[in-house]
Design a protein around this motif. Sequence first.
Motif, short mmCIF file in Angstrom:
data_model
loop_
_atom_site.label_atom_id
_atom_site.label_comp_id
_atom_site.label_asym_id
_atom_site.label_seq_id
_atom_site.Cartn_x
_atom_site.Cartn_y
_atom_site.Cartn_z
N GLY A 12 0.83 -1.22 0.00
CA GLY A 12 0.00 0.00 0.00
C GLY A 12 0.86 1.26 0.00
N PHE A 13 1.95 1.24 0.77
CA PHE A 13 2.86 2.40 0.78
C PHE A 13 3.40 2.64 -0.64
CE2 PHE A 13 4.52 1.16 5.34
CZ PHE A 13 3.28 1.46 5.87
N LEU A 14 3.81 1.53 -1.29
CA LEU A 14 4.44 1.66 -2.61
C LEU A 14 3.43 2.09 -3.67
CD1 LEU A 14 6.72 -1.53 -2.48
CD2 LEU A 14 7.42 0.87 -2.14
N SER A 26 -5.29 2.01 11.54
CA SER A 26 -5.29 0.58 11.86
C SER A 26 -6.14 -0.20 10.87
CB SER A 26 -5.85 0.36 13.27
OG SER A 26 -5.14 1.12 14.22
N PHE A 27 -5.91 -1.51 10.83
CA PHE A 27 -6.76 -2.38 10.02
C PHE A 27 -8.21 -2.21 10.46
CE2 PHE A 27 -3.07 -5.68 10.33
CZ PHE A 27 -2.30 -4.91 9.49
N LYS A 28 -9.12 -2.38 9.52
CA LYS A 28 -10.55 -2.27 9.83
C LYS A 28 -11.25 -3.62 9.69
CE LYS A 28 -11.09 2.61 8.64
NZ LYS A 28 -9.66 2.95 8.50
N THR A 29 -10.48 -4.68 9.58
CA THR A 29 -11.07 -6.01 9.40
C THR A 29 -10.41 -7.01 10.33
OG1 THR A 29 -9.45 -6.54 7.68
CG2 THR A 29 -11.56 -5.64 6.93
N TYR A 30 -11.18 -7.98 10.82
CA TYR A 30 -10.64 -9.13 11.57
C TYR A 30 -11.55 -10.31 11.29
CZ TYR A 30 -8.97 -11.94 15.54
OH TYR A 30 -8.45 -12.93 16.34
N PRO A 31 -11.15 -11.33 10.51
CA PRO A 31 -9.81 -11.56 9.97
C PRO A 31 -9.26 -10.35 9.20
CG PRO A 31 -11.25 -13.42 9.47
CD PRO A 31 -12.11 -12.37 10.04
N HIS A 32 -7.94 -10.13 9.37
CA HIS A 32 -7.30 -9.00 8.71
C HIS A 32 -7.13 -9.30 7.21
CE1 HIS A 32 -6.59 -7.82 12.74
NE2 HIS A 32 -5.47 -8.46 12.94
N VAL A 33 -7.86 -8.55 6.40
CA VAL A 33 -7.72 -8.71 4.95
C VAL A 33 -7.48 -7.36 4.27
CG1 VAL A 33 -9.05 -10.85 4.80
CG2 VAL A 33 -10.25 -8.65 4.65
N ASP A 34 -7.26 -6.30 5.05
CA ASP A 34 -7.13 -4.95 4.46
C ASP A 34 -5.77 -4.31 4.74
OD1 ASP A 34 -7.68 -4.69 7.19
OD2 ASP A 34 -8.75 -2.80 6.94
N MET A 35 -4.71 -5.13 4.75
CA MET A 35 -3.39 -4.58 5.05
C MET A 35 -2.94 -3.58 3.99
SD MET A 35 -3.89 -7.58 6.55
CE MET A 35 -3.41 -9.01 5.60
#
Length: 495
Positions: A51-53, A158-167
């Motif tokens: 995402g940074f890139l 911060s992530f908005k999902t758990y399971p984390h799928v939005d890194m």
Amino acid sequence: MGFQVLTAEISHETNSFSLQETDERAFMSRYVLMGAAAIAERGQANTELAGFLDVGRDHAWQVNHVLSAAAGPSGKVRGTTFDWLCGPIISTIKQNKFDGILLGLHGAMDLDCCEDGEGELLRRIRSVVGSDMPIAITLDSHANVSRQMCKLADIIVSFKTYPHVDMRHTGRQAAEILHRTMAGEIKPRTIRVSRPMLEDVNGGRTDIGPMIDRIAAARAYEQQADVFAVSINAGFASADVAEVGPTVTVTGQGDFAAHTAFAETIADDIWNRRHEVLNDYLSVDEAAAIAAAYEPVEGPLVIADYADNPGAGGYGDSTNLLGALLDAGVSNACFGPMVDGEVAKKLHSTVVGERVHIVLGGKTDASFGGGPLALEVELVSVSDGRFTGDGPMIHGLGGSFGPTAVVRAGGIEILVVTIARQILDLQQFKAFGIDPQSNRVVALKSMQHFRAAFEPIAGQVIVCDSGALCTPRYDRLPYRNVPRPIFPLDQFENG
Ligand SMILES: [Zn+2]
């Protein structure tokens, strides 16, 4: 010329109660990737770095990526290991001129020398760059967000999902806010509110339950002109630290009284609904009885051992669930992982097809999750433990269990591994010749992440508490540093 931006990823979720201290080797056994090697491995996957890139490309930044490093959740990080991780970041900052700094962090790193690892990293960076340099960080939604982190990072997402799928999405959001800040368009800072709880009662799960509406409210508030990110952190209860527990942060500018009031409404909801536990934590015997009677129609019964989740610092060698499944005569089943490097090594010098006696698991701390099981097993296969994910969380990313073997005991195929990892991807079984879908029962160690890949193939999902280190019965853990009173360890007047 585009902005000069330093990026780095350092992730550790520290279980303060774990007997296994976290050293350089623990990071090396997960990943420590410098610069270009990190970009090659993680630059196109579902990661914060990707995402940074993405944003860096959009705005023609000159990105200097220092490193990406993570260890599996485990005990306190050694101060010298922390120095070893921070060193390249600090020296790169000293040797170059940057317009901004962008870090992918977890936010629950407890060091043997200080309990706010991320805050300490930010303090070291600020001591070099001063107070004006824009700094953005991303966090796992299981972060324990300290006041120091909010003071020293201008931007927190911060992530908005758990399971984390939005890194990757989270990385993009933080990077876009950083870009606007470097451009002088906005001047954000971050406020936080908290509640006296070890964690949100459902760990912040976003597949069902009240967090869905909270996230929607946060998203709606982010639409305001002076609000750039609202994050709802469930906290990480296995960290025995002063600033533990759920927080709501707002990264914005302008009317901070309004931003704080909004954050308080979300925190109130987390507090007021603290008795609404979504999981039914079965005993291992209850889970085994359901497994023995299970008739698959639409897919296997998936049993998650919540308490022995290596993804939260569980040792992964709890034997209580496996023992109960064997005692109940459960057949056509698979179980993973069972962390036991000693046995995995022994099996690597055994011939496939041979029957051997092993003493499996339960060796780290039998008081959490049961002692070793003496079993006669048939060796099915051995491998180096490497896999490449194909599910929503780690698609395309490689990982390793270290030396690994599959053995059959009774009607159960057991994945015996060396390095503890949570099961969150089908490939963590498939790569070793076990097809979860063709089993009647799939028993795995995970709290919530498994749902992303396993719910689509499951006929039924149940959750059990094996009594291992990540038991939801927090009264079993020797808390010393969390502020009291705190929920659920203490009683509060209004229940
Ligand atoms: Zn998390």
